[in-house]
Write an enzyme that holds these catalytic residues in place. Structure first.
Site, PDB file in Angstrom:
ATOM      1  N   GLY A   1      -9.965 -38.013  -9.179  1.00 29.90           N
ATOM      2  CA  GLY A   1      -9.603 -37.411 -10.469  1.00 29.90           C
ATOM      3  C   GLY A   1      -8.972 -38.510 -11.321  1.00 29.90           C
ATOM      4  O   GLY A   1      -8.084 -39.228 -10.851  1.00 29.90           O
TER       5      GLY A   1
ATOM      6  N   ARG B   1     -12.778 -47.898  -8.413  1.00 35.10           N
ATOM      7  CA  ARG B   1     -13.608 -46.850  -9.048  1.00 35.10           C
ATOM      8  C   ARG B   1     -13.852 -47.305 -10.487  1.00 35.10           C
ATOM      9  O   ARG B   1     -12.911 -47.413 -11.269  1.00 35.10           O
ATOM     10  CB  ARG B   1     -12.895 -45.482  -9.032  1.00 35.10           C
ATOM     11  CG  ARG B   1     -12.509 -45.004  -7.663  1.00 35.10           C
ATOM     12  CD  ARG B   1     -13.239 -43.841  -7.032  1.00 35.10           C
ATOM     13  NE  ARG B   1     -14.269 -43.108  -7.602  1.00 35.10           N
ATOM     14  CZ  ARG B   1     -14.253 -41.769  -7.779  1.00 35.10           C
ATOM     15  NH1 ARG B   1     -13.167 -41.069  -7.474  1.00 35.10           N
ATOM     16  NH2 ARG B   1     -15.307 -41.130  -8.256  1.00 35.10           N
TER      17      ARG B   1
ATOM     18  N   ASP C   1     -13.567 -38.316 -17.314  1.00 33.27           N
ATOM     19  CA  ASP C   1     -13.112 -39.597 -16.772  1.00 33.27           C
ATOM     20  C   ASP C   1     -13.002 -40.669 -17.842  1.00 33.27           C
ATOM     21  O   ASP C   1     -12.362 -41.698 -17.640  1.00 33.27           O
ATOM     22  CB  ASP C   1     -14.057 -40.062 -15.664  1.00 33.27           C
ATOM     23  CG  ASP C   1     -13.936 -39.137 -14.472  1.00 33.27           C
ATOM     24  OD1 ASP C   1     -14.537 -38.033 -14.512  1.00 33.27           O
ATOM     25  OD2 ASP C   1     -13.206 -39.482 -13.538  1.00 33.27           O
TER      26      ASP C   1
ATOM     27  N   ASN D   1     -18.164 -37.481 -17.542  1.00 34.03           N
ATOM     28  CA  ASN D   1     -17.522 -36.640 -16.516  1.00 34.03           C
ATOM     29  C   ASN D   1     -18.476 -36.521 -15.325  1.00 34.03           C
ATOM     30  O   ASN D   1     -19.586 -37.060 -15.318  1.00 34.03           O
ATOM     31  CB  ASN D   1     -17.176 -35.262 -17.095  1.00 34.03           C
ATOM     32  CG  ASN D   1     -16.259 -34.468 -16.173  1.00 34.03           C
ATOM     33  OD1 ASN D   1     -15.279 -35.005 -15.665  1.00 34.03           O
ATOM     34  ND2 ASN D   1     -16.567 -33.217 -15.921  1.00 34.03           N
ATOM     35  N   LYS D   2     -18.051 -35.796 -14.329  1.00 31.70           N
ATOM     36  CA  LYS D   2     -18.804 -35.637 -13.081  1.00 31.70           C
ATOM     37  C   LYS D   2     -20.262 -35.281 -13.348  1.00 31.70           C
ATOM     38  O   LYS D   2     -20.554 -34.470 -14.232  1.00 31.70           O
ATOM     39  CB  LYS D   2     -18.114 -34.548 -12.238  1.00 31.70           C
ATOM     40  CG  LYS D   2     -18.728 -34.269 -10.888  1.00 31.70           C
ATOM     41  CD  LYS D   2     -18.878 -35.494 -10.024  1.00 31.70           C
ATOM     42  CE  LYS D   2     -17.585 -36.257  -9.835  1.00 31.70           C
ATOM     43  NZ  LYS D   2     -17.782 -37.588  -9.218  1.00 31.70           N
TER      44      LYS D   2
HETATM   45  O1  MRU Z   1     -15.275 -38.338  -8.525  1.00 31.23           O
HETATM   46  P1  MRU Z   1     -14.025 -37.588  -8.884  1.00 31.23           P
HETATM   47  O2  MRU Z   1     -13.731 -36.437  -7.993  1.00 31.23           O
HETATM   48  O3  MRU Z   1     -12.841 -38.523  -9.039  1.00 31.23           O
HETATM   49  O4  MRU Z   1     -14.360 -37.026 -10.323  1.00 31.23           O
HETATM   50  C1  MRU Z   1     -13.402 -36.267 -11.010  1.00 31.23           C
HETATM   51  C2  MRU Z   1     -13.907 -35.701 -12.271  1.00 31.23           C
HETATM   52  O5  MRU Z   1     -15.020 -35.953 -12.688  1.00 31.23           O
HETATM   53  C3  MRU Z   1     -12.950 -34.895 -13.068  1.00 31.23           C
HETATM   54  O6  MRU Z   1     -13.604 -33.883 -13.766  1.00 31.23           O
HETATM   55  C4  MRU Z   1     -12.277 -35.850 -14.054  1.00 31.23           C
HETATM   56  O7  MRU Z   1     -11.687 -36.923 -13.391  1.00 31.23           O
HETATM   57  C5  MRU Z   1     -11.280 -35.191 -14.867  1.00 31.23           C
HETATM   58  S1  MRU Z   1      -9.888 -34.873 -13.900  1.00 31.23           S
HETATM   59  C6  MRU Z   1      -8.578 -34.383 -14.708  1.00 31.23           C
END
Ligand code: MRU
Length: 369
Positions: free
Chosen positions: A54, A90, A244, A254-255
């Site tokens: 996150g 990341r 992100d 985002n994801k």
């Molecule tokens: O790969 P992750 O689990 O780190 O991805 C997280 C996301 O895509 C969240 O939607 C994003 O970080 C926003 S979190 C407040």
């Protein structure tokens, strides 16, 4: 937020200091375990392996990673090595680089024997700030949920669809996309959340559903492909997702899968909101599709899945034929034109450069066009 009545954050300084403790998110929802991070390597591994994940939480963990490294080697070389080790863990979430830049800028001018203490203090400040920012996002987003409730004549239930995990587990506390949902639920607005499972790592099914359940918020997990169908049938009043990285002109990374939900929302006239803390804005980038680096993770995350057996054992199993190739892009970019509005700690704005600068005028000098 509370777990079984006990308040938690996702990251904190270990009793006695000199180390950090985090909730191990790779073990949820099957086991609740706390992991101690005692040095730079442990912090870098925790971020890369998604023990913590996150965007805002990655930033906080990165800041503590710098403090852990400076405890051992506060020299210029040690500082540079800590930064370089952490920044590549990341690549997509800008909050990591934002936090590392902030710590490096604060400690660089200091004598080496003062650097570690300053980094510990700053990391704690970054955590407190994140919690406050996310709570403010909750208050801003609450107004949108209240408006949706009013639009329904204050009858029935407000249905929100969310993707991935942008709840308190993704931040230090409160969450981004889920913070308004907690606020609305706590205020007595009847709310129900459609939780996208979020393949391949299932952050929705494993994390969002877990934390909503712990807080008593009604929700149902849906297969990732369900959103369009639910929207066509009037079962989604609004979508709220996290991000992100948001570009200076309002594109949203985002994801993976977020873009498809935004397309479906546009086609069905469902408002599509993105909640973000200001450290998630990358003022140096305009075109998200062309310019944001998209993390590519192991294909094994696509071809294998983890689950709990009836005896409680957690196992990983293959779901594809041996040798089937796979590709695993972890994020996608939703163009600003598909975003109804951005929810920030300072207010709600259009997903445009002018919208963002209206809330953050101090960024005008560094914002690209
Ligand atoms: O790969 P992750 O689990 O780190 O991805 C997280 C996301 O895509 C969240 O939607 C994003 O970080 C926003 S979190 C407040």
């Amino acid at each position: 937020m509370k777990i079984d009545g006990k308040p938690y954050r996702t990251i904190w300084v270990a009793p006695g200091g000199g180390a950090v403790e985090v909730i191990d998110q790779t073990k949820l929802p099957h086991r609740f375990e706390i992991v101690r991070l005692g040095d730079l390597a442990a912090a870098a591994h925790a971020i890369k392996a998604m023990v913590v994940r996150g965007a805002p939480l990655i930033g906080a963990a990165g800041a503590y990673g710098m403090a852990l490294a400076l405890d051992k080697d506060p020299s210029d070389a040690g500082l540079a090595q800590a930064y370089e080790t952490l920044v590549v863990t990341r690549p997509t979430a800008i909050n990591l680089r934002w936090a590392l830049d902030r710590v490096r800028a604060a400690v660089s001018p200091l004598a080496s024997d003062a650097r570690a203490a300053a980094a510990w203090t700053l990391a704690a400040e970054i955590c407190d700030e994140d919690a406050a920012i996310c709570e403010a996002i909750g208050e801003q987003g609450l107004k949108l949920i209240e408006a949706a409730w009013d639009k329904k004549g204050r009858t029935g239930v407000v249905n929100v669809l969310t993707h991935c995990n942008a709840g308190w587990l993704a931040t230090v506390d409160w969450g981004t996309a889920i913070a308004p949902i907690y606020k609305a639920h706590d205020k007595g607005i009847p709310i129900h959340v459609w939780v996208d499972e979020t393949r391949p790592r299932n952050q929705g099914a494993s994390l969002t559903a877990w934390e909503l359940g712990k807080h008593g918020v009604p929700h149902r997990i849906v297969a990732d492909n369900s959103g369009g169908h639910l929207m066509q049938h009037g079962l989604v009043d609004l979508c709220i997702v996290g991000t992100d990285r948001v570009t200076a002109r309002g594109d949203v990374c985002n994801k993976i899968g977020t873009y498809l939900k935004a397309l479906a929302a546009k086609d069905n006239g469902v408002p599509f909101y993105v909640a973000l803390p200001s450290p998630t804005i990358d003022w140096t980038v305009a075109d998200g599709v062309k310019e944001i680096p998209i993390e590519e993770r192991s294909p094994l995350e696509v071809t294998r899945i983890a689950g709990r057996l009836p005896d409680g054992t957690v196992v990983e199993v293959d779901i594809a034929a041996p040798g089937s190739p796979a590709r695993n892009d972890a994020f996608d970019v939703t163009p600003a034109r598909l975003v109804t509005a951005l929810i920030t700690e300072r207010g709600v704005c259009a997903a445009t450069g002018e919208g963002l600068l209206g809330l953050f005028p101090e960024a005008r000098a560094k914002a690209v066009g």
